[in-house]
Every structure is written in C-alpha cells, then in structure tokens.
Motif scaffolding. Structure first.
Motif, PDB file in Angstrom:
ATOM      1  N   ALA A 199       0.839  -1.203   0.000  1.00 24.50           N
ATOM      2  CA  ALA A 199       0.000   0.000   0.000  1.00 24.50           C
ATOM      3  C   ALA A 199       0.876   1.256   0.000  1.00 24.50           C
ATOM      4  N   THR A 209       2.376   1.726  -3.424  1.00 21.66           N
ATOM      5  CA  THR A 209       1.374   2.281  -4.333  1.00 21.66           C
ATOM      6  C   THR A 209       1.251   3.785  -4.126  1.00 21.66           C
ATOM      7  N   TYR A 210       1.261   4.206  -2.876  1.00 21.85           N
ATOM      8  CA  TYR A 210       1.199   5.634  -2.587  1.00 21.85           C
ATOM      9  C   TYR A 210       2.441   6.345  -3.131  1.00 21.85           C
ATOM     10  N   GLN A 262       4.289   5.502  -5.625  1.00 25.40           N
ATOM     11  CA  GLN A 262       4.224   5.558  -7.080  1.00 25.40           C
ATOM     12  C   GLN A 262       3.279   6.640  -7.574  1.00 25.40           C
ATOM     13  N   SER A 263       2.332   7.036  -6.730  1.00 26.60           N
ATOM     14  CA  SER A 263       1.406   8.095  -7.136  1.00 26.60           C
ATOM     15  C   SER A 263       2.014   9.488  -6.963  1.00 26.60           C
TER      16      SER A 263
END
Length: 178
Positions: A88, A91-92, A94-95
């Motif tokens: 998680a 993913t953050y 990568q944003s």
C-alpha cells in the motif's frame, strides 16, 4: 551471507524457519516510510528496514504470548499484514510526482551488478561481528535451542538470549536486502 547459514540453522532447529521470510517482508513498510522521509539515502532505508523488522519480531512475540496462536501462525500474520502495508505504501509512493525517481524496486529486489566495494566491506564487517556474537554466546544459544526448559531452570537469561538471536537475524536480513 555466511552468517545467514549459522543463524538459519538456529531458526530451523527452533522451528522458526518462516522467521526470515516474515522479517524480510516486514522490512518493506520501513523502507517505504524511510523513503518518504529521507529519500534514497541508503543508510536511512536500511535503518527503516531494521526498525520495521524489529517491530515485526516484537509483534510476533506479542501474538504468541497474548493469544493461543502458534509461532508459525503469528509469523504468517506478520508476513502478510506487513507486506500488504508495504505494498500500500509503495502504491502511494508511485502516485507521487517523484515516483519515477524512487528506485525502490532496485533496492528491495537487489542489484548484484551495482554492489560496490564499500558494500562488500560493510557486509563482511557486520557479518563478522554477528558471527563473533554467536561464538561468544554459543553455549547458551545451543542450550536454549535444544533444551529451553533446562536453560530456564538453570536461570539462563533466555529472554535476553532470544532477543540477541532475533536481533542477529534482523541484522542479517537487513544486510542482505540490497
């Protein structure tokens, strides 16, 4: 790493074979949090991984001491939950706008061609220190591994020895990350 074989033998004999996997996966959230605060600073990433893995050991102990869970089930819970938290966080990351520069995949999965002499020296020195600690506590670790009740009955500091062994496993895992 040569120290991994020595520590792995203790882990297998103590029925903690999953510990290495659990702690290596538990290191991921620490790497991500360290990246968020300090960027690609290698020292910070390793410290983050170490702290996260030590917290994983601590939570495994809490689960086994306060519930009816066996140690392997607690290790599996920590492995999956901390890895999910790490994914998680990845993913953050990568944003974020700087995601293309993160390079965390190379850090986490390793890049053998990018190992420098200073990395080899660090691994050799820290691994040697770990080996010296194992040699210094060889009799006690062996006794604790093969006959825990006898060690407790003879007032050996079993909790301290267990903490030392867990710390050595964490150090070996963090050393082997990159």
């Amino acid at each position: 790493l040569p120290i991994c074989g020595v520590l792995g033998s203790f882990a297998v004999l103590r029925r903690q074979s999953l510990l290495g996997d659990a702690l290596s996966h538990a290191a991921l959230p620490g790497v991500c949090v360290a990246f968020l605060f300090f960027g690609r600073e290698i020292g910070a990433l390793l410290i983050g991984a170490g702290i996260s893995s030590l917290l994983g050991v601590w939570f495994i102990r809490i689960l086994t001491q306060t519930t009816r869970l066996k140690q392997d089930a607690a290790m599996g819970i920590i492995l999956t939950s901390w890895f999910a938290l790490g994914i998680a966080l990845l993913t953050y990351i990568q944003s974020l706008q700087t995601a293309s520069q993160a390079g965390l995949d190379k850090f986490i999965f390793g890049q053998a061609a990018a190992i420098r002499l200073s990395d080899v020296v660090l691994v050799a020195v820290v691994g040697g220190i770990c080996l010296l600690v194992v040699i210094a506590f060889w009799k006690e670790l062996k006794l604790m591994t093969f006959d825990l009740e006898f060690a407790q009955g003879n007032a050996y500091p079993v909790r301290v020895l267990d903490a030392i062994l867990s710390l050595l496993v964490v150090v070996a895992i963090v050393l082997g990350l990159q």
